[in-house]
Design a protein around this motif. Structure first.
Motif, PDB file in Angstrom:
ATOM      1  N   SER A 116       0.830  -1.193   0.000  1.00 41.06           N
ATOM      2  CA  SER A 116       0.000   0.000   0.000  1.00 41.06           C
ATOM      3  C   SER A 116       0.870   1.250   0.000  1.00 41.06           C
ATOM      4  CB  SER A 116      -0.913   0.005   1.228  1.00 41.06           C
ATOM      5  OG  SER A 116      -0.123   0.154   2.395  1.00 41.06           O
ATOM      6  N   LEU A 117       0.223   2.396  -0.131  1.00 41.49           N
ATOM      7  CA  LEU A 117       0.926   3.673  -0.093  1.00 41.49           C
ATOM      8  C   LEU A 117       1.548   3.889   1.284  1.00 41.49           C
ATOM      9  CD1 LEU A 117       1.617   6.158  -1.713  1.00 41.49           C
ATOM     10  CD2 LEU A 117      -0.519   7.183  -0.981  1.00 41.49           C
ATOM     11  N   GLN A 118       0.904   3.377   2.317  1.00 42.34           N
ATOM     12  CA  GLN A 118       1.454   3.481   3.671  1.00 42.34           C
ATOM     13  C   GLN A 118       2.766   2.713   3.768  1.00 42.34           C
ATOM     14  OE1 GLN A 118       0.192   5.427   6.018  1.00 42.34           O
ATOM     15  NE2 GLN A 118       1.882   4.953   7.390  1.00 42.34           N
ATOM     16  N   LEU A 120       4.867   2.267   1.373  1.00 38.81           N
ATOM     17  CA  LEU A 120       5.857   3.076   0.676  1.00 38.81           C
ATOM     18  C   LEU A 120       6.382   4.185   1.580  1.00 38.81           C
ATOM     19  CD1 LEU A 120       7.372   3.976  -1.880  1.00 38.81           C
ATOM     20  CD2 LEU A 120       5.344   5.287  -2.489  1.00 38.81           C
ATOM     21  N   GLU A 121       5.481   4.865   2.261  1.00 35.52           N
ATOM     22  CA  GLU A 121       5.902   5.946   3.159  1.00 35.52           C
ATOM     23  C   GLU A 121       6.755   5.404   4.300  1.00 35.52           C
ATOM     24  OE1 GLU A 121       2.231   7.762   4.299  1.00 35.52           O
ATOM     25  OE2 GLU A 121       2.005   8.778   2.370  1.00 35.52           O
ATOM     26  N   ASN A 122       6.375   4.255   4.852  1.00 40.73           N
ATOM     27  CA  ASN A 122       7.159   3.655   5.945  1.00 40.73           C
ATOM     28  C   ASN A 122       8.542   3.238   5.473  1.00 40.73           C
ATOM     29  OD1 ASN A 122       5.022   3.996   7.676  1.00 40.73           O
ATOM     30  ND2 ASN A 122       4.279   1.898   7.472  1.00 40.73           N
ATOM     31  N   SER A 123       8.625   2.670   4.272  1.00 38.68           N
ATOM     32  CA  SER A 123       9.919   2.211   3.787  1.00 38.68           C
ATOM     33  C   SER A 123      10.839   3.378   3.461  1.00 38.68           C
ATOM     34  CB  SER A 123       9.751   1.307   2.578  1.00 38.68           C
ATOM     35  OG  SER A 123       9.240   2.058   1.488  1.00 38.68           O
ATOM     36  N   LEU A 124      10.273   4.492   3.062  1.00 38.43           N
ATOM     37  CA  LEU A 124      11.108   5.651   2.746  1.00 38.43           C
ATOM     38  C   LEU A 124      11.568   6.376   4.004  1.00 38.43           C
ATOM     39  CD1 LEU A 124       9.214   7.093  -0.328  1.00 38.43           C
ATOM     40  CD2 LEU A 124      11.324   5.769  -0.307  1.00 38.43           C
ATOM     41  N   SER A 125      10.803   6.307   5.084  1.00 34.55           N
ATOM     42  CA  SER A 125      11.160   7.012   6.311  1.00 34.55           C
ATOM     43  C   SER A 125      12.172   6.238   7.149  1.00 34.55           C
ATOM     44  CB  SER A 125       9.906   7.307   7.144  1.00 34.55           C
ATOM     45  OG  SER A 125       9.317   6.086   7.560  1.00 34.55           O
ATOM     46  N   GLN A 126      12.327   4.914   6.924  1.00 32.53           N
ATOM     47  CA  GLN A 126      13.260   4.111   7.707  1.00 32.53           C
ATOM     48  C   GLN A 126      14.643   4.164   7.063  1.00 32.53           C
ATOM     49  OE1 GLN A 126      11.621   0.204   7.652  1.00 32.53           O
ATOM     50  NE2 GLN A 126       9.930   0.703   9.037  1.00 32.53           N
ATOM     51  N   PRO A 127      15.698   4.435   7.878  1.00 29.35           N
ATOM     52  CA  PRO A 127      17.048   4.407   7.311  1.00 29.35           C
ATOM     53  C   PRO A 127      17.456   2.964   7.033  1.00 29.35           C
ATOM     54  CG  PRO A 127      17.153   4.802   9.671  1.00 29.35           C
ATOM     55  CD  PRO A 127      15.690   4.821   9.288  1.00 29.35           C
ATOM     56  N   SER A 128      18.275   2.769   6.033  1.00 23.83           N
ATOM     57  CA  SER A 128      18.694   1.412   5.702  1.00 23.83           C
ATOM     58  C   SER A 128      19.675   0.907   6.749  1.00 23.83           C
ATOM     59  CB  SER A 128      19.317   1.370   4.305  1.00 23.83           C
ATOM     60  OG  SER A 128      20.533   2.076   4.319  1.00 23.83           O
ATOM     61  N   ALA A 129      19.646  -0.398   7.011  1.00 22.03           N
ATOM     62  CA  ALA A 129      20.478  -0.996   8.055  1.00 22.03           C
ATOM     63  C   ALA A 129      21.947  -1.023   7.642  1.00 22.03           C
ATOM     64  CB  ALA A 129      19.990  -2.409   8.368  1.00 22.03           C
ATOM     65  N   THR A 130      22.216  -1.323   6.392  1.00 21.11           N
ATOM     66  CA  THR A 130      23.603  -1.378   5.937  1.00 21.11           C
ATOM     67  C   THR A 130      23.786  -0.387   4.804  1.00 21.11           C
ATOM     68  OG1 THR A 130      23.050  -3.142   4.385  1.00 21.11           O
ATOM     69  CG2 THR A 130      23.866  -3.813   6.546  1.00 21.11           C
ATOM     70  N   PRO A 131      24.650   0.596   5.002  1.00 19.87           N
ATOM     71  CA  PRO A 131      24.848   1.562   3.921  1.00 19.87           C
ATOM     72  C   PRO A 131      25.596   0.903   2.758  1.00 19.87           C
ATOM     73  CG  PRO A 131      26.333   2.033   5.750  1.00 19.87           C
ATOM     74  CD  PRO A 131      25.419   0.942   6.200  1.00 19.87           C
ATOM     75  N   ALA A 132      25.288   1.318   1.583  1.00 28.52           N
ATOM     76  CA  ALA A 132      25.926   0.758   0.394  1.00 28.52           C
ATOM     77  C   ALA A 132      27.344   1.293   0.300  1.00 28.52           C
ATOM     78  CB  ALA A 132      25.133   1.137  -0.848  1.00 28.52           C
ATOM     79  N   PRO A 133      28.328   0.423   0.014  1.00 27.56           N
ATOM     80  CA  PRO A 133      29.704   0.902  -0.102  1.00 27.56           C
ATOM     81  C   PRO A 133      29.864   1.786  -1.329  1.00 27.56           C
ATOM     82  CG  PRO A 133      29.573  -1.413  -0.721  1.00 27.56           C
ATOM     83  CD  PRO A 133      28.224  -1.009  -0.198  1.00 27.56           C
ATOM     84  N   ALA A 134      30.668   2.827  -1.167  1.00 25.44           N
ATOM     85  CA  ALA A 134      30.901   3.743  -2.277  1.00 25.44           C
ATOM     86  C   ALA A 134      31.822   3.084  -3.267  1.00 25.44           C
ATOM     87  CB  ALA A 134      31.487   5.045  -1.761  1.00 25.44           C
ATOM     88  N   GLN A 135      31.497   3.136  -4.524  1.00 27.93           N
ATOM     89  CA  GLN A 135      32.330   2.550  -5.547  1.00 27.93           C
ATOM     90  C   GLN A 135      33.075   3.666  -6.274  1.00 27.93           C
ATOM     91  OE1 GLN A 135      29.769   0.331  -8.082  1.00 27.93           O
ATOM     92  NE2 GLN A 135      29.286  -1.221  -6.541  1.00 27.93           N
ATOM     93  N   PRO A 136      34.388   3.508  -6.445  1.00 25.88           N
ATOM     94  CA  PRO A 136      35.129   4.557  -7.130  1.00 25.88           C
ATOM     95  C   PRO A 136      34.759   4.585  -8.613  1.00 25.88           C
ATOM     96  CG  PRO A 136      36.547   2.675  -6.677  1.00 25.88           C
ATOM     97  CD  PRO A 136      35.228   2.426  -5.993  1.00 25.88           C
ATOM     98  N   ALA A 137      34.814   5.764  -9.175  1.00 21.87           N
ATOM     99  CA  ALA A 137      34.496   5.922 -10.586  1.00 21.87           C
ATOM    100  C   ALA A 137      35.649   5.380 -11.410  1.00 21.87           C
ATOM    101  CB  ALA A 137      34.270   7.395 -10.908  1.00 21.87           C
ATOM    102  N   PRO A 138      35.362   4.708 -12.514  1.00 21.30           N
ATOM    103  CA  PRO A 138      36.452   4.172 -13.341  1.00 21.30           C
ATOM    104  C   PRO A 138      37.227   5.313 -14.009  1.00 21.30           C
ATOM    105  CG  PRO A 138      34.336   3.768 -14.385  1.00 21.30           C
ATOM    106  CD  PRO A 138      34.068   4.346 -13.037  1.00 21.30           C
ATOM    107  N   ALA A 139      38.534   5.166 -14.064  1.00 23.32           N
ATOM    108  CA  ALA A 139      39.375   6.189 -14.678  1.00 23.32           C
ATOM    109  C   ALA A 139      39.431   5.965 -16.179  1.00 23.32           C
ATOM    110  CB  ALA A 139      40.775   6.105 -14.072  1.00 23.32           C
ATOM    111  N   HIS A 140      39.292   7.048 -16.903  1.00 17.39           N
ATOM    112  CA  HIS A 140      39.333   6.951 -18.371  1.00 17.39           C
ATOM    113  C   HIS A 140      40.569   7.590 -18.917  1.00 17.39           C
ATOM    114  CE1 HIS A 140      35.302   5.377 -18.869  1.00 17.39           C
ATOM    115  NE2 HIS A 140      34.897   6.253 -17.979  1.00 17.39           N
TER     116      HIS A 140
END
Length: 140
Positions: A116-118, A120-140
Motif C-alpha cells: 500500500s501507499l502506507q 511506501l511511506e514507511n519504507s522511505l522514512s526508515q534508514p537502511s540498516a547497511t549503507p551501500a559501499p561507495a564505488q570509485p568511478a572508473p578512470a578513463h
C-alpha cells in the motif's frame, strides 16, 4: 453494436466521398492537366450535383466522426488514468528483502497483494540498516 454500425456507415461514406471527388471535373490546370470537356460528365448541372453531393457526404462524414468519438469516450468516463492498485508497486521490496543500491525495486509476482501507499511511506522514512559501499568511478 451502435459503434459497429456507425463505423460501417463511415467507411461507406468515405468510399462514396472519394468516388464523388474523383468523378468531378478539374476546375483548374493543376499539374498541367486541363479541365477540358473530356470528362465523363461535362454538363454544368452534373457539376453542381456532384458539388452538392460532395458537401453532403463531407458533412455526414464529419458528423459520423464526431459521433464515434463521443460514443467511444462514454465508456471510458468511469475509469481513471492512474490505476489505484498500481501505486503500491513503487514501494521498496516487501519486508525481509533488501534491494542493491542503485537498482530499482521490482515487484515480486508471488506476493499475495501489492504494497500500500502506507508501506511506501514507511519504507522511505526508515534508514537502511547497511549503507551501500561507495564505488570509485572508473578512470578513463
Amino acid at each position: 453494436m451502435l459503434q459497429t454500425i456507425l463505423l460501417v456507415a463511415m467507411i461507406l461514406v468515405s468510399i462514396a466521398l472519394a468516388g464523388v471527388i474523383l468523378i468531378q471535373r478539374s476546375e483548374g490546370g493543376a499539374l498541367g492537366m486541363g479541365g477540358g470537356p473530356s470528362g465523363m460528365m461535362t454538363a454544368r448541372g452534373a457539376g453542381n450535383l456532384l458539388t452538392v453531393t460532395t458537401w453532403w457526404l463531407a458533412g455526414i462524414f464529419f458528423l459520423l466522426a464526431v459521433t464515434l468519438t463521443i460514443l467511444g469516450n462514454v465508456e471510458r468516463a468511469d475509469r481513471s488514468v492512474i490505476d489505484p492498485n498500481a501505486i503500491g508497486e513503487l514501494a521498496v521490496p516487501p519486508s525481509g528483502q533488501t534491494a542493491p543500491a542503485g537498482t530499482p525495486a521490482a515487484p515480486t509476482p508471488a506476493a499475495p497483494a501489492a504494497p500500500s501507499l502506507q508501506d511506501l511511506e514507511n519504507s522511505l522514512s526508515q534508514p537502511s540498516a547497511t549503507p551501500a559501499p561507495a564505488q570509485p568511478a572508473p578512470a578513463h
